[in-house]
Design a protein around this motif. Sequence first.
Motif, PDB file in Angstrom:
ATOM      1  N   LEU A   1      41.871  38.713  36.073  1.00  0.00           N
ATOM      2  CA  LEU A   1      40.922  39.789  36.795  1.00  0.00           C
ATOM      3  C   LEU A   1      40.280  40.433  35.799  1.00  0.00           C
ATOM      4  O   LEU A   1      38.909  40.799  35.834  1.00  0.00           O
ATOM      5  CB  LEU A   1      41.634  40.540  37.663  1.00  0.00           C
ATOM      6  CG  LEU A   1      42.282  39.932  38.865  1.00  0.00           C
ATOM      7  CD1 LEU A   1      43.001  41.062  39.959  1.00  0.00           C
ATOM      8  CD2 LEU A   1      41.285  38.919  39.623  1.00  0.00           C
TER       9      LEU A   1
ATOM     10  N   PHE B   1      44.998  31.462  43.493  1.00  0.00           N
ATOM     11  CA  PHE B   1      46.144  31.894  43.003  1.00  0.00           C
ATOM     12  C   PHE B   1      46.980  30.860  42.544  1.00  0.00           C
ATOM     13  O   PHE B   1      47.883  30.419  43.178  1.00  0.00           O
ATOM     14  CB  PHE B   1      46.952  32.679  43.990  1.00  0.00           C
ATOM     15  CG  PHE B   1      47.954  33.836  43.487  1.00  0.00           C
ATOM     16  CD1 PHE B   1      47.649  35.220  43.298  1.00  0.00           C
ATOM     17  CD2 PHE B   1      49.080  33.438  43.415  1.00  0.00           C
ATOM     18  CE1 PHE B   1      48.514  35.916  42.803  1.00  0.00           C
ATOM     19  CE2 PHE B   1      50.010  34.306  42.843  1.00  0.00           C
ATOM     20  CZ  PHE B   1      49.883  35.320  42.560  1.00  0.00           C
TER      21      PHE B   1
ATOM     22  N   ALA C   1      43.901  41.465  47.378  1.00  0.00           N
ATOM     23  CA  ALA C   1      45.108  40.631  47.524  1.00  0.00           C
ATOM     24  C   ALA C   1      45.632  40.520  49.006  1.00  0.00           C
ATOM     25  O   ALA C   1      46.433  41.342  49.354  1.00  0.00           O
ATOM     26  CB  ALA C   1      46.154  40.779  46.465  1.00  0.00           C
TER      27      ALA C   1
ATOM     28  N   HIS D   1      35.964  34.570  43.721  1.00  0.00           N
ATOM     29  CA  HIS D   1      37.162  33.820  44.368  1.00  0.00           C
ATOM     30  C   HIS D   1      37.838  33.352  43.261  1.00  0.00           C
ATOM     31  O   HIS D   1      37.394  32.760  42.393  1.00  0.00           O
ATOM     32  CB  HIS D   1      37.059  32.966  45.532  1.00  0.00           C
ATOM     33  CG  HIS D   1      38.475  32.148  45.710  1.00  0.00           C
ATOM     34  ND1 HIS D   1      38.954  31.145  45.241  1.00  0.00           N
ATOM     35  CD2 HIS D   1      39.420  32.525  46.879  1.00  0.00           C
ATOM     36  CE1 HIS D   1      39.942  30.534  45.695  1.00  0.00           C
ATOM     37  NE2 HIS D   1      40.207  31.515  46.525  1.00  0.00           N
ATOM     38  N   PHE D   2      39.192  33.987  43.038  1.00  0.00           N
ATOM     39  CA  PHE D   2      40.093  33.173  42.051  1.00  0.00           C
ATOM     40  C   PHE D   2      41.454  32.496  42.616  1.00  0.00           C
ATOM     41  O   PHE D   2      42.148  33.271  43.257  1.00  0.00           O
ATOM     42  CB  PHE D   2      40.617  34.167  41.183  1.00  0.00           C
ATOM     43  CG  PHE D   2      39.668  35.132  40.337  1.00  0.00           C
ATOM     44  CD1 PHE D   2      39.359  34.385  38.999  1.00  0.00           C
ATOM     45  CD2 PHE D   2      39.112  36.052  40.383  1.00  0.00           C
ATOM     46  CE1 PHE D   2      38.466  35.101  38.241  1.00  0.00           C
ATOM     47  CE2 PHE D   2      38.066  36.597  39.926  1.00  0.00           C
ATOM     48  CZ  PHE D   2      37.799  36.163  38.790  1.00  0.00           C
TER      49      PHE D   2
ATOM     50  N   SER E   1      41.491  37.372  45.185  1.00  0.00           N
ATOM     51  CA  SER E   1      42.666  36.453  44.631  1.00  0.00           C
ATOM     52  C   SER E   1      42.883  35.666  45.855  1.00  0.00           C
ATOM     53  O   SER E   1      43.118  35.885  47.071  1.00  0.00           O
ATOM     54  CB  SER E   1      43.632  37.539  44.345  1.00  0.00           C
ATOM     55  OG  SER E   1      43.504  38.016  43.211  1.00  0.00           O
TER      56      SER E   1
ATOM     57  N   TRP F   1      48.204  37.810  36.076  1.00  0.00           N
ATOM     58  CA  TRP F   1      46.992  37.981  37.018  1.00  0.00           C
ATOM     59  C   TRP F   1      46.051  38.936  36.716  1.00  0.00           C
ATOM     60  O   TRP F   1      45.043  38.836  36.864  1.00  0.00           O
ATOM     61  CB  TRP F   1      47.736  38.350  38.379  1.00  0.00           C
ATOM     62  CG  TRP F   1      47.045  38.572  39.663  1.00  0.00           C
ATOM     63  CD1 TRP F   1      45.855  38.199  40.067  1.00  0.00           C
ATOM     64  CD2 TRP F   1      47.640  38.839  40.928  1.00  0.00           C
ATOM     65  NE1 TRP F   1      45.223  38.654  40.990  1.00  0.00           N
ATOM     66  CE2 TRP F   1      46.675  38.769  41.773  1.00  0.00           C
ATOM     67  CE3 TRP F   1      49.099  39.337  40.993  1.00  0.00           C
ATOM     68  CZ2 TRP F   1      46.899  39.140  43.077  1.00  0.00           C
ATOM     69  CZ3 TRP F   1      49.296  39.659  42.664  1.00  0.00           C
ATOM     70  CH2 TRP F   1      48.088  39.623  43.562  1.00  0.00           C
TER      71      TRP F   1
END
Length: 236
Positions: free
Chosen positions: A227, A199, A116, A196-197, A154, A223
């Motif tokens: 994950l 946010f 992060a 990749h996520f 993230s 969050w």
Amino acid sequence: MLGIDQILRLPLLPLLLLQGISVRRQALILPEPRGARQGRQGDGPALRLLIAGDSSAAGVGVEQQTQALSGQLAAQLASAFEVQWQLEATTGHKTSDTIARLAALPKQRFDVVALALGVNDVTSGTSRKQFARQQNQLMQLLNDRFAPDLILVSGVPQMQHFPALPQPLAWVLGRQAARLDRVLIAQAKARSTVVHFPFELPRDPALAAQDGYHPSAQAYHLWAEILAHRIKEHFT
């Protein structure tokens, strides 16, 4: 090609500087939460997890690590794995700081690394080119030192929605955050082990901590859920 926010930064500079000073003076400074920064829990196949990054990775916004990203992620994974987890995160850290911190760790094996980073790169003025170079250095370091099977990145949060930031400062920072996030997206496309996520949590006041800048316990839960789902999908 320059974005409209970059073109307008010079004429907006006096206002942006005043807003930045005001935000710093009025900001509610929250401490990093109390509690363990490493541990082992759960039953099942062994899973070694490293969480690294800035204040959001460190869990600022809640009182205990059990409420933060590390604690909630480990708890959600414990139903499927024996999780050995470690948190290496500090308020204010940029990508360059995280590189230095992780380079100082002993060489060891982690199955998963969750990152992060990005907000402090935005606020410190890190350029897109610098960010890309440093992120590539970070990925190389992770692979050489920890050999993870999966790196979860993230996305840089949408800073234009941070309750603590006034306009137009929020808009300018949000545009730069999106610019740096595109670096992370490109990185994930180029590396098979990187996911990749974005946010993108719902715009709900309950998801912001009392400082209007960090996640709440509820946001950390959502969050961690995202994950954990991807980790379980990858390893089971």
